[in-house]
Scaffold this active site. Structure first.
Site, PDB file in Angstrom:
ATOM      1  N   CYS A  26     -50.980   2.412  -4.124  1.00  0.00           N
ATOM      2  CA  CYS A  26     -49.590   2.447  -3.669  1.00  0.00           C
ATOM      3  C   CYS A  26     -49.216   1.164  -2.943  1.00  0.00           C
ATOM      4  CB  CYS A  26     -49.347   3.673  -2.797  1.00  0.00           C
ATOM      5  SG  CYS A  26     -49.365   5.213  -3.749  1.00  0.00           S
ATOM      6  N   CYS A  67     -52.449   4.223   0.152  1.00  0.00           N
ATOM      7  CA  CYS A  67     -53.718   3.849  -0.470  1.00  0.00           C
ATOM      8  C   CYS A  67     -53.570   2.466  -1.111  1.00  0.00           C
ATOM      9  CB  CYS A  67     -54.118   4.885  -1.522  1.00  0.00           C
ATOM     10  SG  CYS A  67     -53.072   4.876  -3.002  1.00  0.00           S
ATOM     11  N   HIS A  77     -48.492   9.962  -5.723  1.00  0.00           N
ATOM     12  CA  HIS A  77     -48.327   9.881  -4.279  1.00  0.00           C
ATOM     13  C   HIS A  77     -46.844   9.763  -3.934  1.00  0.00           C
ATOM     14  CE1 HIS A  77     -52.693   8.381  -3.455  1.00  0.00           C
ATOM     15  NE2 HIS A  77     -52.651   9.534  -4.084  1.00  0.00           N
ATOM     16  N   GLU A 103     -45.135   7.716  -2.018  1.00  0.00           N
ATOM     17  CA  GLU A 103     -44.532   6.393  -2.097  1.00  0.00           C
ATOM     18  C   GLU A 103     -44.356   5.946  -3.548  1.00  0.00           C
ATOM     19  OE1 GLU A 103     -47.491   7.433  -0.843  1.00  0.00           O
ATOM     20  OE2 GLU A 103     -48.585   5.689  -0.111  1.00  0.00           O
TER      21      GLU A 103
END
Length: 143
Positions: free
Chosen positions: A104, A101, A73, A75
């Site tokens: 993360c 999510c 992802h 991040e």
């Protein structure tokens, strides 16, 4: 904070979210392109977008259109990138196009990021809930 400081903060917040959207365009993912910036003292110290790990093919979806399980992802990419640098994300703000999510969110908490600003709320909000529980300031900013 006085009115001028609030207006300046909002101006910079909008600019950083816009930049996160531009950075998302670097993603090879077809289903969703996400961009992230880590900012500390009005300086971008890291950036990321969703995609495969270094050395892998730049294909995020399998033949059925599902996201491959090893895609990182945005991040997570930004946090791991700052970890490899001489910068610290302690006390920083994460700007991201889409809300994080759960996985993360855990990385965000552990990295010392104190504020998350996102534009689009993902349908699953457990990551946002965890961030708020940990005392991270979470703000949605619609452009």
């Amino acid at each position: 904070m006085n009115k001028k400081e609030i207006n300046t903060e909002t101006k910079f917040d909008r600019s950083y979210i816009e930049m996160a959207h531009v950075w998302a365009k670097n993603s090879y993912c077809k289903r969703r392109q996400v961009g992230a910036l880590i900012v500390k003292d009005r300086m971008i110290i890291s950036d990321g977008y969703n995609g495969t790990p270094s050395g892998f093919e730049n294909v995020c979806e399998d033949e059925n259109g599902n996201t491959k399980p090893y895609v990182l992802h945005a991040e997570a990419n930004a946090i791991t990138k700052v970890a490899k640098s001489n910068n610290s994300s302690e006390g920083a703000t994460l700007y991201i196009t889409d809300s994080p999510c759960m996985e993360c969110a855990k990385l965000i908490i552990q990295s010392g990021i104190v504020r998350v600003v996102y534009e689009n709320k993902y349908r699953i909000t457990d990551g946002l809930d965890l961030l708020e529980r940990a005392g991270v300031v979470v703000e949605q900013l619609k452009l």
